[in-house]
Scaffold this motif. Structure first.
Motif, short mmCIF file in Angstrom:
data_model
loop_
_atom_site.label_atom_id
_atom_site.label_comp_id
_atom_site.label_asym_id
_atom_site.label_seq_id
_atom_site.Cartn_x
_atom_site.Cartn_y
_atom_site.Cartn_z
N VAL A 38 1.07 -1.13 -0.09
CA VAL A 38 0.02 -0.13 0.15
C VAL A 38 0.98 1.20 -0.12
O VAL A 38 1.76 1.34 0.78
CB VAL A 38 -0.93 0.07 1.16
N SER A 39 0.54 2.28 -1.13
CA SER A 39 1.65 3.30 -0.93
C SER A 39 0.72 4.54 -0.89
O SER A 39 0.83 5.52 -1.33
CB SER A 39 2.09 3.36 -2.18
N PRO A 63 7.74 17.99 1.54
CA PRO A 63 8.78 17.58 0.44
C PRO A 63 8.63 16.23 0.31
O PRO A 63 9.37 15.75 -0.50
CB PRO A 63 9.95 18.24 1.01
N ALA A 64 8.09 15.27 1.32
CA ALA A 64 8.35 13.89 1.03
C ALA A 64 7.33 13.30 0.34
O ALA A 64 7.34 12.00 0.08
CB ALA A 64 8.36 13.39 2.74
N ALA A 110 5.08 9.09 -2.46
CA ALA A 110 6.18 9.45 -1.58
C ALA A 110 7.56 9.40 -2.38
O ALA A 110 7.57 9.01 -3.42
CB ALA A 110 6.35 8.27 -0.55
N ARG A 111 8.14 10.47 -2.04
CA ARG A 111 9.60 10.77 -2.66
C ARG A 111 10.61 10.11 -1.94
O ARG A 111 11.97 10.03 -2.34
CB ARG A 111 9.77 12.17 -2.71
N GLN A 112 10.41 9.18 -0.96
CA GLN A 112 11.31 8.60 -0.04
C GLN A 112 10.67 7.34 0.54
O GLN A 112 9.53 7.45 0.63
CB GLN A 112 12.12 9.63 0.74
N PRO A 113 11.51 6.54 1.03
CA PRO A 113 10.75 5.27 1.77
C PRO A 113 10.33 5.74 3.12
O PRO A 113 10.63 6.82 3.79
CB PRO A 113 12.13 4.47 2.09
N VAL A 120 9.18 12.59 8.87
CA VAL A 120 8.96 13.61 7.68
C VAL A 120 8.55 14.70 7.97
O VAL A 120 7.79 15.03 8.87
CB VAL A 120 8.23 12.97 6.45
N PRO A 121 8.95 15.91 7.32
CA PRO A 121 8.25 17.19 7.56
C PRO A 121 7.38 17.43 6.87
O PRO A 121 6.97 17.25 5.67
CB PRO A 121 9.56 18.04 7.04
#
Ligand code: CU
Length: 142
Positions: A38-39, A63-64, A110-113, A120-121
C-alpha cells in the motif's frame, strides 16, 4: 526597580507578536505505517485553536510527498469511505483531533521510503496566515 519594570515591559512587547501569530498549537503528529503493497499513508495530529475566532486548516504540503490531501473517514450505507476536505475548521478555543476513523492527512506519491522509524516534515497552513512546520514520525501504530 524602575529599570526592572521597564525591562519586563519591553519583554512583553517583544513577546506579544509571537504569541498572536501562534494561535493554533499542534501536538502528537504521527504517520501510520502502511501495510506492505500500500503506497498511501495517513497522517494524524491534534490541533488546538487558542484564539477566540474559528481557524481553518486550508493547505498541507510536504517535501516527502508529491500529493497531500485532507480527508475525513465516514461510513455511508454501511461502507467506510474517505471524503476529501477543502478545509478543516477548528472552532474558537476548541481542539480538533486528526485521528484514525476521522479527519486525517492523506499522503501519496512518496519521494522517499516511508516506514516506521523515519520522520518527515509536513507544513500546515491556516486561513489566519499562520503556518506550522511539523515533524511527523512514522509509527507502526500510535
Ligand atoms: Cu484518506
Amino acid at each position: 526597580m524602575r529599570i526592572l519594570i521597564r525591562a519586563l515591559f519591553l519583554q512583553c512587547l517583544l513577546t506579544l507578536p509571537a504569541m498572536a501569530a501562534g494561535q493554533v498549537v499542534a501536538s502528537n503528529p504521527w504517520i501510520r505505517e502502511a501495510p506492505p503493497g500500500v503506497s498511501m499513508w495517513a497522517g494524524f495530529v491534534s490541533l488546538k485553536n487558542t484564539s477566540d475566532k474559528p481557524v481553518a486548516l486550508v493547505e498541507v504540503s510536504s517535501p516527502a510527498f508529491r500529493m497531500v490531501e485532507m480527508h475525513r473517514s465516514v461510513v455511508e450505507n454501511g461502507m467506510a469511505r474517505m471524503r476529501q476536505q477543502t478545509s478543516i475548521v477548528i472552532p474558537a478555543g476548541q481542539r480538533v483531533a486528526l485521528e484514525p476513523g476521522g479527519y486525517h492527512l492523506m499522503l501519496m506519491q512518496a519521494r522517499q521510503p516511508i516506514r516506521a522509524g523515519v520522520s518527515v516534515p509536513i507544513t500546515l497552513a491556516f486561513d489566519n496566515g499562520q503556518s506550522l512546520q511539523l515533524t511527523f514520525p512514522v509509527r507502526r501504530d500510535h
